[in-house]
Design a protein around this motif. Structure first.
Motif, PDB file in Angstrom:
ATOM      1  N   ARG A  36       0.934  -1.191   0.034  1.00  0.00           N
ATOM      2  CA  ARG A  36       0.020   0.053   0.146  1.00  0.00           C
ATOM      3  C   ARG A  36       0.766   1.480   0.098  1.00  0.00           C
ATOM      4  O   ARG A  36       1.949   1.262   0.380  1.00  0.00           O
ATOM      5  N   ARG A  37       0.390   2.506  -0.290  1.00  0.00           N
ATOM      6  CA  ARG A  37       0.947   3.615  -0.345  1.00  0.00           C
ATOM      7  C   ARG A  37       0.993   4.090   0.997  1.00  0.00           C
ATOM      8  O   ARG A  37       0.294   3.762   1.809  1.00  0.00           O
ATOM      9  N   SER A  97       1.339  -7.788   0.944  1.00  0.00           N
ATOM     10  CA  SER A  97       0.090  -7.607   1.008  1.00  0.00           C
ATOM     11  C   SER A  97      -0.773  -6.215   1.471  1.00  0.00           C
ATOM     12  O   SER A  97      -2.059  -6.155   1.378  1.00  0.00           O
ATOM     13  N   GLY A  98       0.060  -5.440   1.858  1.00  0.00           N
ATOM     14  CA  GLY A  98      -0.275  -4.219   2.112  1.00  0.00           C
ATOM     15  C   GLY A  98      -1.412  -3.956   3.343  1.00  0.00           C
ATOM     16  O   GLY A  98      -1.882  -3.002   3.727  1.00  0.00           O
ATOM     17  N   GLY A 145       6.956  -3.091  -3.277  1.00  0.00           N
ATOM     18  CA  GLY A 145       7.704  -2.394  -2.260  1.00  0.00           C
ATOM     19  C   GLY A 145       9.358  -2.198  -2.487  1.00  0.00           C
ATOM     20  O   GLY A 145       9.725  -2.505  -3.846  1.00  0.00           O
ATOM     21  N   HIS A 146       9.709  -2.013  -1.718  1.00  0.00           N
ATOM     22  CA  HIS A 146      11.545  -1.798  -1.883  1.00  0.00           C
ATOM     23  C   HIS A 146      12.115  -2.502  -0.609  1.00  0.00           C
ATOM     24  O   HIS A 146      11.836  -2.233   0.564  1.00  0.00           O
ATOM     25  N   GLY A 160       6.811  -0.733   2.119  1.00  0.00           N
ATOM     26  CA  GLY A 160       5.702  -0.744   1.026  1.00  0.00           C
ATOM     27  C   GLY A 160       5.650   0.082  -0.085  1.00  0.00           C
ATOM     28  O   GLY A 160       5.591  -0.055  -1.298  1.00  0.00           O
ATOM     29  N   ASP A 161       5.910   1.381   0.381  1.00  0.00           N
ATOM     30  CA  ASP A 161       6.088   2.485  -0.517  1.00  0.00           C
ATOM     31  C   ASP A 161       7.481   2.875  -0.570  1.00  0.00           C
ATOM     32  O   ASP A 161       8.156   3.461   0.045  1.00  0.00           O
ATOM     33  N   PRO A 162       8.037   2.740  -2.002  1.00  0.00           N
ATOM     34  CA  PRO A 162       9.492   3.068  -2.166  1.00  0.00           C
ATOM     35  C   PRO A 162       9.568   4.645  -1.898  1.00  0.00           C
ATOM     36  O   PRO A 162      10.847   5.027  -1.588  1.00  0.00           O
TER      37      PRO A 162
END
Length: 265
Positions: free
Chosen positions: A142-143, A198-199, A226-227, A248-250
């Motif tokens: 997820r963002r 999976s966020g 993700g990163h 989850g959010d690079p």
């Protein structure tokens, strides 16, 4: 790269490991009689032997790096990295948040990874250049718009050295902001990285991981959007020291690394 045959084989390895592990989970056992072989060591060994047996048959030229039984064919350009039970404490305590980790590395870089939870029947499969699948369906991170309020996870604050612990606490403080009561989630080992893919979790931060602890995580996290990197932002490979960040959010990479580097000596 990881071929469809490799992914099929990796799934078969996870199936074999799970079948070996399940009989030992929450099983009654006599501690006195088995002082030298706890249920976790028996399950670990049985699962790794099952996986190694399949690999010797199916991929006799590939190397194997296993937590329990060491390395064979060290010079091979393709290496399978196996951790039959990642999350020993959870396994012993009857918590179904441990996992079997299976990675395929090409020239020291992870190109395929599986996180398998054999009790809940949850499996994340990541392969370079392909979307990560959770039980056959695409998984997406997820963002995360800001560090403050992000869901942070780590296995245990006790696993950090005093020095690394200060850096980790600086990150935890930046994430908590004014909501200190929320705090990070603890426990989970490899399972946290599946939850991130999976966020459900935003950041996982750990140190002291061995190659068999992190190799499988990288393709899973990155294939879900993700990163993953080390604490200085470098990509993870066979020579990495074992300090890892997953997000989850690079877009939060600089924020996370910035927070980790701010602490009071």
């Amino acid at each position: 790269m990881a071929l469809p045959d490799d992914i099929t084989l990796a799934n078969a390895l996870a199936d074999a490991a799970g079948a070996a592990i399940r009989p030992f989970f929450r099983a009654p056992y006599d501690i006195e009689a088995k002082a030298d072989a706890s249920p976790v060591t028996e399950a670990d060994r049985a699962a790794e032997l099952a996986m190694r047996g399949l690999l010797e048959t199916q991929r006799p030229a590939d190397g194997i790096i296993g937590e329990e039984f060491g390395t064979v064919r060290e010079g091979a350009s393709r290496q399978w990295v196996l951790d039959p039970i990642d999350g020993t404490r959870s396994f012993i305590a009857g918590r179904p948040i441990f996992g079997t980790l299976i990675a395929l590395m090409q020239d020291g870089w992870p190109i395929l990874g599986i996180i398998d939870q054999p009790i809940s029947g949850e499996r994340w499969v990541g392969a370079m250049g392909q979307p990560t699948l959770f039980n056959g369906k695409p998984a997406r991170t997820r963002r995360c718009r800001a560090l403050e309020g992000a869901q942070l996870a780590t296995t245990s604050p006790h696993l950090f050295s005093a020095h690394d612990g200060e850096h980790y606490l600086a990150l935890a403080a930046a994430v908590a902001g004014d909501r200190l009561g929320q705090g990070p989630i603890y426990g989970g080992d490899c399972y946290n990285y599946g939850l991130l893919a999976s966020g459900h979790v935003d950041i996982v931060c750990e140190t002291g991981l061995k190659l068999h602890d992190f190799a499988a995580l990288v393709p899973v996290v990155e294939g879900a959007g993700g990163h993953m990197c080390d604490w200085s932002g470098e990509p993870l490979h066979e020579a990495s020291a074992g300090d890892v960040i997953a997000m989850g959010d690079p877009a939060r990479l600089e924020d996370v690394i910035g927070a980790l580097s701010h602490h009071h000596d």
